[in-house]
Design an enzyme around this catalytic site. Structure first.
Site, PDB file in Angstrom:
ATOM      1  N   HIS A 479       0.844  -1.208   0.000  1.00  0.00           N
ATOM      2  CA  HIS A 479       0.000   0.000   0.000  1.00  0.00           C
ATOM      3  C   HIS A 479       0.876   1.254   0.000  1.00  0.00           C
ATOM      4  O   HIS A 479       0.657   2.187  -0.790  1.00  0.00           O
ATOM      5  CB  HIS A 479      -0.915  -0.019   1.226  1.00  0.00           C
ATOM      6  CG  HIS A 479      -1.860   1.140   1.299  1.00  0.00           C
ATOM      7  ND1 HIS A 479      -3.183   1.047   0.906  1.00  0.00           N
ATOM      8  CD2 HIS A 479      -1.688   2.419   1.726  1.00  0.00           C
ATOM      9  CE1 HIS A 479      -3.781   2.222   1.082  1.00  0.00           C
ATOM     10  NE2 HIS A 479      -2.877   3.069   1.582  1.00  0.00           N
ATOM     11  N   GLU A 480       1.867   1.285   0.877  1.00  0.00           N
ATOM     12  CA  GLU A 480       2.713   2.472   0.973  1.00  0.00           C
ATOM     13  C   GLU A 480       3.628   2.610  -0.242  1.00  0.00           C
ATOM     14  O   GLU A 480       3.912   3.728  -0.683  1.00  0.00           O
ATOM     15  CB  GLU A 480       3.536   2.432   2.272  1.00  0.00           C
ATOM     16  CG  GLU A 480       2.725   2.316   3.549  1.00  0.00           C
ATOM     17  CD  GLU A 480       1.648   3.391   3.695  1.00  0.00           C
ATOM     18  OE1 GLU A 480       1.797   4.471   3.100  1.00  0.00           O
ATOM     19  OE2 GLU A 480       0.655   3.136   4.403  1.00  0.00           O
ATOM     20  N   HIS A 483       1.902   4.414  -2.976  1.00  0.00           N
ATOM     21  CA  HIS A 483       1.827   5.872  -2.826  1.00  0.00           C
ATOM     22  C   HIS A 483       3.000   6.582  -3.497  1.00  0.00           C
ATOM     23  O   HIS A 483       2.922   7.797  -3.749  1.00  0.00           O
ATOM     24  CB  HIS A 483       1.781   6.256  -1.349  1.00  0.00           C
ATOM     25  CG  HIS A 483       0.416   6.199  -0.755  1.00  0.00           C
ATOM     26  ND1 HIS A 483      -0.686   6.758  -1.368  1.00  0.00           N
ATOM     27  CD2 HIS A 483      -0.036   5.661   0.414  1.00  0.00           C
ATOM     28  CE1 HIS A 483      -1.755   6.567  -0.614  1.00  0.00           C
ATOM     29  NE2 HIS A 483      -1.392   5.898   0.463  1.00  0.00           N
ATOM     30  N   GLU A 502      -5.616   7.494  -1.923  1.00  0.00           N
ATOM     31  CA  GLU A 502      -5.906   6.311  -1.103  1.00  0.00           C
ATOM     32  C   GLU A 502      -6.685   5.232  -1.863  1.00  0.00           C
ATOM     33  O   GLU A 502      -6.505   4.044  -1.604  1.00  0.00           O
ATOM     34  CB  GLU A 502      -6.668   6.729   0.154  1.00  0.00           C
ATOM     35  CG  GLU A 502      -5.895   7.665   1.069  1.00  0.00           C
ATOM     36  CD  GLU A 502      -4.577   7.086   1.571  1.00  0.00           C
ATOM     37  OE1 GLU A 502      -4.309   5.900   1.335  1.00  0.00           O
ATOM     38  OE2 GLU A 502      -3.809   7.840   2.199  1.00  0.00           O
TER      39      GLU A 502
END
Length: 819
Positions: A479-480, A483, A502
């Site tokens: 997930h990170e 980003h 997000e």
């Protein structure tokens, strides 16, 4: 735009007058003092007046129409991080002649902290015409407005860049005989626009200029949310000094910095994506269009490690006995809100000697002049872009380091360190070139308020992801990592459109994680369907428990992206304390992207996504930029009445669950992994109904081994049961070793314990509230709602143990529940 705000409301303005003047580069020179819990020093701002920016902005709007424009042909880059700031300017009663601005040469009205006129003004934003002129059209003096709070500003001065040796090359005359304001500004204009292949030389000149002497103090004023600076006689942004130095220090209670202790009991400090971003760390421009580069020198005691958003893997330089200096820089323009710093007694976690560790020994990428060759055409302002570097485009695993408190190094070696290479490689296989040249990963203290946070070149992860195997650690890491593309290299021009960050990260985490595990296509599909099932349940819960106005992904609608004439804007609900605990923008954004991917087919969708990233990296976008380019890539037969307007109406501008999603969930068949869970739930319900004394011939139930996501779904189904006996709960705990599972599973287990008052397992709840603070706020509410004296006592006892170290926003929410 004359915005009158209710001080008690939750909308949040971004105050800096970015339409008139822009910070192009920051040079920070800071000392970190743990004894006083203060960071102090100087920041030098190199500015560019707004005439050029306004022209570029007009070309942006004309260019950002379709994919045929090769993406958004911006004159300046506009990537962004998840935002929010607090702001205010002047009291509506304050006129220009009454501006309480002073310099050291005038009457000193500073308070004991060094602030000049640091009153708590109660009014909202008033028109810039009510005070010093913030534009370049009036007869009054130009006012530079910076976002700032919780800082003691001590002094502001103009920097004499013309006094630096060798600056004649930035002017028409090599010999600087007559130095004027115009000449100094000309030097800065030339310096900030140097070509990308001279970035090393440019950074050197920035550093040398930042150390030049001052050539006159500037008048300034601070209020609750801003710092305003002016120079007598400078009536326009063009006349205003283009290099200024601010002397300041933070306050221990500053909302941008968290002073705490790590898991080994050692002092540390870190910045967090708080509602006020970095404005309590340094005065800055917070609106997303304010893209800048930076370099920073940070000094701390020699026992501390300084980590920061920077392209270089900094090493300490000993200045004198007991003190070290760390230096970082970035050459990719980014919002000030993405700047991150962490200082603590961290230990670098390395592979065991027997491991191959090829990726750990890679040479950090930096774009030397000879290797700066164009592989493709980029649409952003020129900077040393990795997408234009042939070696960077094929680099599957960027160099990375892992830091943690010494007590967690073993856990990091067992799980996190092993997962970073495959997750980075998986991300590259899906999206291509990594936007950033390296990555530091830090396990932050227990009071960190979420499971993770991504910033340029550095990622914070909660200790909660280290327990219970690799699943939660891997998914959060993915997930990170996502980003880096969506949220940092490419972000929202209007920070209310958080789904652009997000939603994408939530959708891509499943795709990256499946690739990292090297799952077969059918296995990946099953895993992703199971996770969609879990998110569907969470979305339904969120819709029932959150206000309707907070469920809208594009709350500004047609006004999305609009700003005032000065560049100020408002973030709806930006200060609402409930916002940080909501997942609507994650979940609805995820389901919209999933819906679109299924309409196109995965191969077509991800091929488009790579094309989109290449077109828009280094820039900021609005929802329509993504949707218009996407629809242009969908064959006519697959569109089926899809349009930007329909997507706005169904998904982005309405509260509640989108109708297309409701139809899809009703029509969709349950995946195999979810059906397996339902079968196990049936067994447990049967076990729960059995009398305490069973017949001898009755066989024991045989339970299947379940994946972590399956365990979460199983416990959620069991939470829907009105009663479960303590005998059943004990059997559950024993069968699945629930106390040793990952934090997502243990959270559901704690909910079961609380619901059914399973006193034998209260120790698990106490442990969770102390060790998994990023996820524990909801549990406090459950303990109090039960109205059980013992549970309420447990909640208050845990809170008293942790409240001093707890994240301030979380502590306030919990305190409101308990007292």
């Amino acid at each position: 735009m004359d915005m009158q705000l209710d001080p008690a409301g939750d909308d949040l303005p971004l105050m800096a007058n970015t339409s008139h003047i822009l910070v192009k580069h920051y040079v920070l020179d800071l000392d970190v003092d743990f004894e006083s819990q203060v960071i102090e020093g100087t920041i030098v701002l190199f500015l560019e007046d707004g005439d050029r920016f306004k022209k570029q902005n007009r070309s942006v709007e004309e260019a950002c129409q379709s994919e045929s424009n090769k993406g958004c042909k911006l004159g300046m880059p506009e990537p962004c991080h998840v935002p929010v700031t607090n702001a205010m300017t002047f009291s509506s009663e304050m006129e220009y002649n009454d501006c309480a601005i002073c310099s050291k040469g005038e009457k000193d009205t500073s308070d004991k902290d060094g602030n000049h006129d640091n009153q708590e003004h109660a009014a909202g934003i008033s028109s810039s015409k009510r005070c010093c002129d913030t534009g370049n059209h009036g007869s009054e003096e130009f006012l530079l407005v910076l976002d700032c709070c919780d800082l003691s500003v001590l002094k502001v001065e103009e920097v004499d860049v013309a006094a630096v040796p060798g600056m004649g090359k930035f002017t028409r005359s090599p010999e600087l005989t007559v130095v004027s304001e115009e000449l100094r500004n000309q030097i800065v204009r030339e310096l900030v626009t140097w070509p990308a292949n001279r970035w090393r030389e440019q950074l050197d000149y920035y550093a040398r200029c930042s150390q030049a002497a001052g050539c006159g103090e500037l008048l300034f004023d601070t209020d609750t949310w801003s710092l305003q600076i002016r120079k007598t006689g400078a009536q326009t942004a063009t006349d205003f000094p283009h290099a200024i130095r601010i002397w300041y220090k933070t306050k221990p209670e500053g909302r941008s910095v968290t002073w705490t202790s790590d898991q080994s009991g050692r002092p540390c400090v870190y910045t967090v994506g708080s509602p006020v971003n970095n404005r309590a760390l340094f005065p800055c421009q917070e609106p997303p269009v304010a893209m800048s580069t930076w370099q920073a020198t940070v000094r701390a005691a020699a026992s501390f490690v300084v980590l920061m958003s920077g392209e270089n893997s900094a090493k300490p330089t000993q200045l004198w006995e007991g003190c070290s200096s760390w230096y970082y820089y970035v050459t990719m323009p980014m919002p000030a809100s993405t700047f991150t710093i962490a200082v603590g007694c961290w230990t670098e976690v390395k592979m065991e000697p027997c491991s191959s560790g090829d990726s750990a020994t890679e040479t950090p990428f930096s774009p030397p002049e000879a290797d700066f060759r164009h592989v493709g055409v980029c649409s952003h302002m020129e900077y040393p872009c990795r997408f234009q570097n042939a070696s960077a485009t094929t680099q599957q695993i960027i160099p990375h380091r892992v830091f943690a408190p010494v007590c967690l190094t073993g856990a990091c070696q067992e799980t996190l360190l092993q997962l970073i290479p495959p997750c980075l490689s998986a991300a590259h296989s899906v999206l291509g070139t990594h936007p950033f040249s390296r990555l530091d990963v830090l396990i932050v203290p227990a009071n960190f308020p979420s499971l993770g946070m991504a910033s340029p070149h550095i990622m914070f992860l909660s200790q909660s992801i280290l327990t219970g195997g690799s699943h939660l650690c891997g998914t959060r890491l993915c997930h990170e990592i996502a980003h880096a593309w969506f949220g940092l290299a490419l972000g929202a021009r209007d920070w209310t459109e958080e789904w652009l960050s997000e939603g994408f990260a939530s959708h891509l985490e499943d795709v990256f994680w499946a690739a990292a595990q090297q799952l077969a296509p059918h296995e990946a599909r099953e895993q992703q369907e199971l996770r969609a099932c879990l998110r569907w349940r969470r979305l339904q819960d969120e819709m029932q428990s959150s206000p309707a106005e907070m469920q809208v992904l594009r709350p500004n609608k047609d006004k999305t992206g609009h700003t005032s004439d000065s560049g100020a804007s408002v973030i709806k609900h930006g200060l609402n304390p409930e916002k940080s605990f909501m997942q609507v923008h994650y979940l609805k954004g995820y389901f919209l992207l999933r819906f679109l991917a299924e309409r196109l087919g995965d191969e077509t969708y991800f091929s488009f996504l790579r094309k989109f990233v290449h077109a828009f990296h280094g820039q900021l976008i609005l929802s329509q930029d993504f949707l218009q380019m996407l629809l242009e890539n969908i064959p006519e037969e697959k569109r089926l009445e899809l349009s930007v307007e329909n997507i706005y109406q169904d998904w982005l501008e309405s509260s509640g669950i989108p109708k297309p999603l409701q139809r899809e969930r009703r029509a969709g068949a349950e995946c195999g992994l979810a059906r397996q869970v339902r079968a196990e739930v049936t067994k447990w319900i049967r076990v729960n109904r059995r009398p305490r004394k069973r017949k001898r011939r009755e066989r024991e139930a045989v339970f299947e081994k379940l994946l972590p996501d399956q365990l979460v779904l199983l416990l959620e189904h069991l939470l829907e049961q009105k009663t479960l006996s303590h005998r059943t709960l004990q059997s559950l705990q024993r069968t699945y070793h629930l106390q040793d599972q990952d934090a997502e599973v243990r959270h559901r287990w704690c909910e079961l314990i609380v619901k059914h008052k399973f006193t034998k397992a209260y120790e698990s709840v106490e442990r969770f509230l102390q060790e998994d603070q990023a996820m524990g706020v909801y549990l406090y509410g459950e303990l109090m709602v039960s109205e059980d004296a013992r549970q309420q006592q447990l909640a208050r006892r845990c809170f008293e143990r942790t409240r001093e170290q707890m994240d301030r926003s979380s502590a306030q929410v919990v305190a409101d529940m308990l007292f």
